[in-house]
Motif scaffolding. Structure first.
Motif, short mmCIF file in Angstrom:
data_model
loop_
_atom_site.label_atom_id
_atom_site.label_comp_id
_atom_site.label_asym_id
_atom_site.label_seq_id
_atom_site.Cartn_x
_atom_site.Cartn_y
_atom_site.Cartn_z
N UNK A 58 -0.55 6.62 -11.64
CA UNK A 58 -1.00 6.37 -10.04
C UNK A 58 -1.52 4.90 -10.26
N UNK A 59 -2.12 4.46 -11.01
CA UNK A 59 -2.85 3.27 -10.98
C UNK A 59 -1.80 1.94 -10.61
N UNK A 60 -0.76 2.30 -10.57
CA UNK A 60 0.29 1.01 -10.20
C UNK A 60 0.26 1.07 -8.62
N UNK A 61 -0.25 1.96 -8.09
CA UNK A 61 -0.11 1.92 -6.58
C UNK A 61 -1.29 0.84 -6.13
N UNK A 62 -0.97 -0.21 -5.55
CA UNK A 62 -1.60 -1.15 -4.99
C UNK A 62 -2.60 -1.04 -3.60
N UNK A 63 -2.42 0.27 -3.08
CA UNK A 63 -2.54 0.21 -1.67
C UNK A 63 -3.60 1.50 -1.75
N UNK A 64 -3.50 2.44 -2.63
CA UNK A 64 -4.46 3.50 -2.68
C UNK A 64 -5.26 3.42 -4.14
N UNK A 65 -6.40 4.03 -4.25
CA UNK A 65 -7.14 4.01 -5.34
C UNK A 65 -6.95 5.33 -6.03
N UNK A 66 -6.56 5.34 -7.33
CA UNK A 66 -6.69 6.45 -8.21
C UNK A 66 -8.39 7.24 -8.20
N UNK A 67 -8.41 8.54 -8.45
CA UNK A 67 -9.66 8.95 -8.23
C UNK A 67 -10.25 8.90 -9.88
N UNK A 68 -9.59 8.57 -10.84
CA UNK A 68 -10.20 8.19 -12.02
C UNK A 68 -10.51 6.63 -12.32
N UNK A 69 -11.64 6.62 -12.49
CA UNK A 69 -12.44 5.24 -12.39
C UNK A 69 -11.51 4.28 -13.33
N UNK A 70 -11.39 4.64 -14.54
CA UNK A 70 -11.01 4.00 -15.61
C UNK A 70 -9.52 3.42 -15.36
N UNK A 71 -8.89 3.80 -14.28
CA UNK A 71 -7.41 3.70 -14.00
C UNK A 71 -7.44 2.54 -12.65
N UNK A 72 -8.66 2.42 -12.13
CA UNK A 72 -8.82 1.67 -10.87
C UNK A 72 -8.72 0.12 -11.33
N UNK A 73 -7.50 -0.55 -10.92
CA UNK A 73 -7.31 -1.88 -11.57
C UNK A 73 -7.40 -2.83 -10.36
N UNK A 74 -7.48 -4.14 -10.70
CA UNK A 74 -7.41 -5.42 -9.71
C UNK A 74 -6.35 -6.32 -9.94
N UNK A 75 -5.50 -6.73 -9.00
CA UNK A 75 -4.37 -7.61 -9.40
C UNK A 75 -4.94 -9.09 -9.41
N UNK A 76 -6.25 -9.12 -9.12
CA UNK A 76 -7.06 -10.42 -9.04
C UNK A 76 -7.84 -10.44 -10.37
N UNK A 77 -8.27 -11.29 -11.09
CA UNK A 77 -8.92 -11.40 -12.08
C UNK A 77 -10.56 -11.27 -11.93
N UNK A 78 -11.37 -10.86 -12.69
CA UNK A 78 -13.09 -10.67 -12.50
C UNK A 78 -13.42 -10.25 -11.12
N UNK A 79 -12.66 -9.04 -10.74
CA UNK A 79 -12.99 -8.61 -9.31
C UNK A 79 -13.79 -7.39 -9.83
N UNK A 80 -15.35 -7.09 -9.34
CA UNK A 80 -15.67 -5.93 -9.51
C UNK A 80 -15.52 -4.85 -8.44
N UNK A 81 -14.82 -3.87 -8.85
CA UNK A 81 -14.08 -2.83 -7.90
C UNK A 81 -14.99 -1.67 -7.32
N UNK A 82 -16.15 -1.54 -8.00
CA UNK A 82 -17.18 -0.76 -7.69
C UNK A 82 -17.53 -0.61 -6.21
N UNK A 83 -17.48 -1.48 -5.53
CA UNK A 83 -17.87 -1.15 -4.21
C UNK A 83 -16.76 -0.48 -3.47
N UNK A 84 -15.38 -0.41 -3.87
CA UNK A 84 -14.58 0.60 -3.37
C UNK A 84 -14.48 2.01 -3.70
#
Length: 504
Positions: A393-419
């Motif tokens: 599911x981590x390949x979906x760029x419009x929804x976040x997976x509920x497993x934090x370790x697979x929440x990724x960003x297409x842009x480098x050096x972005x802290x995704x914790x705010x999401x």
């Protein structure tokens, strides 16, 4: 027959022989082909019934998103999708059937009888109702028994579901939708103003926005401090979006009395109308970014944040993908300067700390208390919410997976914790939603409010006068709807001015 043709035919016969030889082992393993019957009977299947509010003959979405992988790995389980409301019954009906808007009652119907559903896919409002009526099983006992690891799951999902369950975990959701506050570093640097931070209140963020606002009569020089959306909208509806966490309604739960003439409403209207007047947030300047004939094509046209026309904006998780795409192609856009940006949590109200605009839970999976196969139901929920599925599911760029370790960003050096550390919006009260169905014109009360709000930031009315007028006008509408629920109202005939409180 010549030699060439004979060789060609011989080659085709040999190829066919090889294909048959290769396929025969598959047939012996149970493949049902035209020339071979399965050699062994498939295992006896158990039926797992999954209920949802709406569905039809084509369940492609649910199957692709949730069930296909499970069925592939569990041939002993047959999954049946059961809708509470069959959409095709409405589509092909020769009449206009009354649709029962009571979702809880609809779900209860498929939870009863000789073949009740085992798993329920619910939205926030439905899960809250199911939990309050003790219609779903708590999942913590299953989690503890199986030592199922939920420690890496996103707080947004886990705590959001616990809030819906009064502190209990009645469901899990494999994905969720979330937003964050995006900010333009260059605008803040130029104004020598510190960047926004996580955990701000709306008042703190608005104070920051005022410091980076550039007031101008021309759109070329104007820079808003904040916009609730990257595209220009209507200030009244932008304000409604911003105050959504407070769950304020202009009328009571019975739809009989207005509730807007209060200190809280006055503070909210005073704050936002002042922001519009001071150009800290966009007003009714909808012509600013509309494309006109003859104007060169611009792939980022209308996006105020990408065009550096607003310092901060609330953007969904998928907006990161848009920003990254524009960044990669910036050299192809004439006279375009890329935005150096960052993200923090969406501000929240003191009354609702941590609750973020633009963050929602959907497709939560619970076990009904009438389930005939609760163990299979838990196994299904456990699988769909597993780390293995999250990786896919981590390949979906419009929804976040509920497993934090697979929440990724297409842009480098972005802290995704705010999401994934904010709280989702609470659901609307189902009774308020039913009022809109039973009395459709009750929505026009907001149209009245919009007209009055425009007059406030245009300086034609005070906030106090406008709220009194809204109260009086709204009560007139509510009284008529009480007598005739299907009544409608014409807002373009001067009725507002003639029946509401006169301006100061």
């Amino acid at each position: 027959m010549n030699i060439t043709k004979e060789k060609g035919m011989l080659g085709r016969l040999l190829s066919l022989s090889v294909c048959v030889t290769l396929l025969l082992p598959l047939a012996s393993e149970g493949w049902n082909t035209a020339w071979a019957e399965p050699s062994k009977t498939p295992p006896e299947q158990r039926v797992l019934r999954i209920g949802s509010l709406w569905s039809g003959e084509d369940d492609t979405y649910y199957r692709q998103q949730f069930t296909d992988l499970y069925e592939f790995q569990h041939p002993e389980i047959k999954l049946e999708l059961v809708p509470a409301t069959e959409s095709n019954e409405l589509r092909f009906s020769s009449t206009y059937p009354e649709v029962n808007t009571n979702n809880l009652e609809n779900i209860r119907r498929i939870m009863s009888g000789t073949a009740p559903v085992d798993v329920i896919i619910a939205d926030s409002a439905l899960l809250k109702s199911l939990a309050e009526n003790n219609l779903v099983l708590p999942l913590q006992p299953f989690i503890d028994r199986d030592q199922y690891d939920i420690s890496t799951m996103a707080p947004t999902m886990l705590e959001g579901i616990r809030d819906l369950g009064g502190g209990n975990l009645f469901a899990l959701a494999p994905t969720f939708s979330s937003s964050a506050l995006f900010y333009n570093k260059k605008i803040f640097d130029a104004a020598n103003v510190p960047y926004p931070t996580n955990g701000m209140t709306w008042d703190e963020m608005f104070a920051l926005a005022a410091k980076v606002t550039k007031v101008s009569k021309t759109k070329e020089k104007r820079v808003y401090g904040f916009s609730i959306s990257r595209y220009l909208g209507d200030p009244f509806w932008d304000m409604q979006t911003q105050i959504a966490p407070l769950k304020l309604t202009p009328y009571d739960i019975k739809g009989e009395k207005m509730t807007v003439n209060t200190t809280q409403w006055s503070k909210l209207w005073t704050t936002y109308s002042g922001l519009v007047k001071n150009q800290t947030v966009p007003g009714l300047d909808n012509q600013e970014y509309i494309w006109t004939e003859g104007k060169p094509y611009n792939p980022v046209e209308g996006d105020m944040f990408l065009n550096s026309k607003t310092a901060m904006v609330v953007g969904e998780y998928g907006y990161i993908n848009e920003l990254a795409t524009v960044q990669r192609n910036a050299s192809k856009i004439k006279n375009y300067k890329p935005v150096d940006w960052g993200v923090v949590t969406v501000p929240s109200f003191v009354e609702k700390p941590g609750v973020a605009v633009g963050t929602y839970l959907g497709n939560m999976m619970a076990i009904g208390n009438t389930a005939r196969n609760p163990e299979d139901a838990w196994d299904f929920i456990k699988f769909v919410n597993s780390k293995e599925v999250a990786k896919i599911k981590a390949h979906n760029r419009y929804e976040l997976t509920s497993r934090k370790e697979y929440i990724t960003s297409p842009a480098p050096n972005v802290n995704l914790e705010p999401f994934y550390t904010v709280k989702p919006l609470a659901p609307n009260d189902p009774q308020m939603d039913r009022l809109l169905t039973d009395k459709p014109a009750i929505s026009q009360i907001n149209d009245v409010g919009r007209k009055l709000f425009v007059e406030v930031y245009q300086g034609k009315r005070t906030v106090q006068n406008a709220l009194k007028a809204w109260e009086k006008q709204g009560n007139t509408i509510l009284l008529k709807l009480k007598k005739d629920p299907k009544a409608t109202f014409n807002m373009e005939t001067g009725w507002l001015q003639n029946s509401a409180v006169k301006s100061d």
